[in-house]
Design a protein around this motif. Structure first.
Motif, PDB file in Angstrom:
ATOM      1  N   PHE A  44       4.477   6.187  -2.254  1.00 54.37           N
ATOM      2  CA  PHE A  44       5.753   6.304  -2.960  1.00 54.37           C
ATOM      3  C   PHE A  44       5.551   6.664  -4.445  1.00 54.37           C
ATOM      4  CE2 PHE A  44       9.361   4.246  -5.216  1.00 54.37           C
ATOM      5  CZ  PHE A  44      10.385   4.998  -4.681  1.00 54.37           C
ATOM      6  N   LYS A  97       0.847  -1.207   0.000  1.00 55.26           N
ATOM      7  CA  LYS A  97       0.000   0.000   0.000  1.00 55.26           C
ATOM      8  C   LYS A  97       0.877   1.251   0.000  1.00 55.26           C
ATOM      9  CE  LYS A  97      -4.453  -0.940   2.197  1.00 55.26           C
ATOM     10  NZ  LYS A  97      -5.248  -1.109   1.013  1.00 55.26           N
ATOM     11  N   THR A 128      -6.773   6.685  -5.534  1.00 56.14           N
ATOM     12  CA  THR A 128      -5.409   6.342  -5.120  1.00 56.14           C
ATOM     13  C   THR A 128      -4.779   5.501  -6.240  1.00 56.14           C
ATOM     14  OG1 THR A 128      -6.086   4.270  -4.104  1.00 56.14           O
ATOM     15  CG2 THR A 128      -6.091   6.228  -2.686  1.00 56.14           C
ATOM     16  N   VAL A 129      -3.468   5.351  -6.176  1.00 57.47           N
ATOM     17  CA  VAL A 129      -2.792   4.534  -7.199  1.00 57.47           C
ATOM     18  C   VAL A 129      -3.259   3.084  -7.090  1.00 57.47           C
ATOM     19  CG1 VAL A 129      -0.557   3.731  -8.066  1.00 57.47           C
ATOM     20  CG2 VAL A 129      -0.816   6.097  -7.287  1.00 57.47           C
ATOM     21  N   GLU A 130      -3.535   2.660  -5.866  1.00 59.56           N
ATOM     22  CA  GLU A 130      -4.047   1.300  -5.670  1.00 59.56           C
ATOM     23  C   GLU A 130      -5.373   1.121  -6.421  1.00 59.56           C
ATOM     24  OE1 GLU A 130      -4.848   0.500  -1.586  1.00 59.56           O
ATOM     25  OE2 GLU A 130      -4.858  -1.669  -1.864  1.00 59.56           O
ATOM     26  N   MET A 138       3.955   1.568  -1.156  1.00 58.81           N
ATOM     27  CA  MET A 138       4.570   1.747  -2.492  1.00 58.81           C
ATOM     28  C   MET A 138       3.581   2.375  -3.455  1.00 58.81           C
ATOM     29  SD  MET A 138       6.856  -1.548  -3.428  1.00 58.81           S
ATOM     30  CE  MET A 138       6.338  -2.876  -2.396  1.00 58.81           C
ATOM     31  N   LEU A 139       2.359   1.825  -3.449  1.00 57.10           N
ATOM     32  CA  LEU A 139       1.360   2.292  -4.414  1.00 57.10           C
ATOM     33  C   LEU A 139       0.877   3.703  -4.100  1.00 57.10           C
ATOM     34  CD1 LEU A 139      -0.802  -0.959  -4.715  1.00 57.10           C
ATOM     35  CD2 LEU A 139       0.819  -0.081  -6.392  1.00 57.10           C
ATOM     36  N   ASN A 140       0.457   3.905  -2.846  1.00 55.63           N
ATOM     37  CA  ASN A 140      -0.281   5.137  -2.541  1.00 55.63           C
ATOM     38  C   ASN A 140       0.564   6.289  -2.005  1.00 55.63           C
ATOM     39  OD1 ASN A 140      -2.564   3.825  -3.389  1.00 55.63           O
ATOM     40  ND2 ASN A 140      -3.106   3.105  -1.328  1.00 55.63           N
TER      41      ASN A 140
END
Lengths: 388, 40
Positions: free
Chosen positions: A130, A124, B6-8, A126-128
């Motif tokens: 970084f 999470k 979000t990127v997720e 890394m994704l949100n």
């Protein structure tokens, strides 16, 4: 019908696998470690090859019809230019003459305060946390971000398809095993290379050691789990490549506390699941050889950049298969006879008892890293003289 | 007003949009590979 190439491929892969198990194969396996050397040798443009990895095949076909090898350490194209271009960030790497160089200043997107989010859930984080810092376009969270990510996916998918095809062609058509199925890393090196930079991790070790330790542990588990999902056929005779970077730059006391436990953790995770692990021991590991006794039992290969390989094999040959021996400086600047003499000495000293692979001390990145005549002569010699 | 994702969430959308092409399991592997490649 079993083709000649298939037979050759199987023989070569078995040769490596017996060495990995520290047993005695029919002859000393010869591993070729390079990035762009074959490309330059064949007069191809490195930037074109990075755009289209399939061109590597032409380079491999010509180069290895002239130079004997038993296997390639990898395909040599780790960096995916198109993926980073679509996200408007070059990554932590810059190109010069097709050689991909690490750029330290681009690896410091994480602050000390981010450790808590990383420890709570590394993926999470890394994704949100970084990625939006590293790739500004992904921070918008709107259609622009979605489009950029979709384009990045198309670029990655294209690269992946070509790389898989190149891998299959190199193994099936040329009969050359490409050993590294994946390149992995673990906690302290990931923090150093991707998140905090060298200055950052050295500061953290002194100022917030507990956060560094906790983050190293969760990152090692998380990344290893992802890697095992990606490369899920450990029985196929190939390897997980793990280059080691931060360890030898730490004080011995810090090495013991902040690096060794996670090196052992990652080795245990892979070997317990029956993977073969190849450690690329960059820098001089001679002062750290005593710690190898604590490595888990299993198929572990160590490529040594520096140190007296004869002494290294004597001291740690019971714990891992040893690889190396041929200095690229001699391949580049020595005579043919000097290279053959070195190859002979290395075989005489390191081959007895098996568990040894002949290769260079460093990756051959550019054409200047080794003269064709010298490499060919050394490999021809080892291929004949290295028979058990 | 467009919801900020979000990127997720963006990766989840990406996964769903290509699942038919690759299958759920393979798509998850490709996405994991891509995420790790983006760390470089």
């Amino acid at each position: 019908m079993y083709s000649l190439k298939e037979e050759l491929y199987t023989q070569r892969l078995n040769r490596f696998n017996l060495a990995f198990k520290r047993q005695i194969p029919d002859r000393v396996p010869i591993l070729f470690m390079s990035e762009m050397w074959p490309v330059h040798h064949c007069g191809l443009s490195s930037s074109e090859v990075l755009k289209n990895p399939l061109l590597f095949f032409d380079a491999f076909k010509k180069t290895f019809s002239e130079i004997y090898i038993d296997g390639l350490y990898s395909l040599g194209n780790l960096w995916i230019e198109s993926l980073f271009n679509t996200l408007n960030n070059t990554g932590s790497y810059v190109l010069s003459d097709g050689i991909v160089n690490y750029e330290e200043r681009n690896s410091c997107y994480m602050d000390v305060s981010d450790y808590y989010a990383l420890i709570k859930d590394p993926l999470k984080f890394m994704l949100n946390e970084f990625f939006p810092k590293k790739f500004e376009i992904l921070s918008y969270g709107d259609t622009r971000s979605a489009q950029a990510l979709n384009q990045a996916f198309q670029a990655y998918r294209d690269h992946r398809q070509k790389s898989m095809y190149l891998f299959e062609q190199t193994e099936n058509v040329l009969g050359i095993p490409v050993l590294a199925r994946t390149v992995a890393s673990f906690g302290p090196d990931i923090l150093h290379e991707f998140f905090r930079g060298f200055q950052g991790v050295v500061t953290d070790i002194n100022r917030c050691p507990q956060l560094f330790l906790e983050a190293s542990s969760v990152l090692t588990s998380c990344i290893t789990e992802m890697k095992m999902k990606i490369y899920n056929t450990p029985e196929d005779g190939h390897i997980v490549m793990i280059p080691l970077h931060l360890g030898t730059f730490l004080k011995p006391k810090d090495f013991e506390k902040f690096y060794l436990p996670f090196l052992i953790q990652v080795l245990e995770l892979y070997t317990r699941a029956d993977y073969t692990v190849c450690l690329f021991l960059e820098n001089d590991w001679t002062p750290y050889l005593e710690y190898f006794e604590s490595f888990p039992k299993g198929r572990i290969l160590g490529i040594f950049e520096y140190g007296n390989l004869h002494e290294i094999k004597k001291r740690v040959g019971n714990y891992l298969c040893v690889a190396g021996g041929m200095p690229i400086s001699q391949l580049a600047y020595g005579t043919k006879q000097q290279c053959i003499d070195t190859a002979k000495r290395v075989i005489d000293e390191c081959a007895p008892g098996g568990g040894f692979i002949f290769t260079t001390d460093k990756l051959m990145l550019s054409l200047n890293d080794g003269r064709f005549e010298n490499i060919r002569a050394a490999h021809e010699f080892v291929h004949e003289y290295g028979k058990y | 007003m467009e919801e900020k994702k979000t990127v997720e969430m963006l990766f989840d959308d990406l996964k769903k949009s290509h699942e038919e092409e690759f299958g759920e399991e393979e798509m998850e592997i490709i996405i994991d590979e891509m995420i790790l490649s983006m760390l470089f």
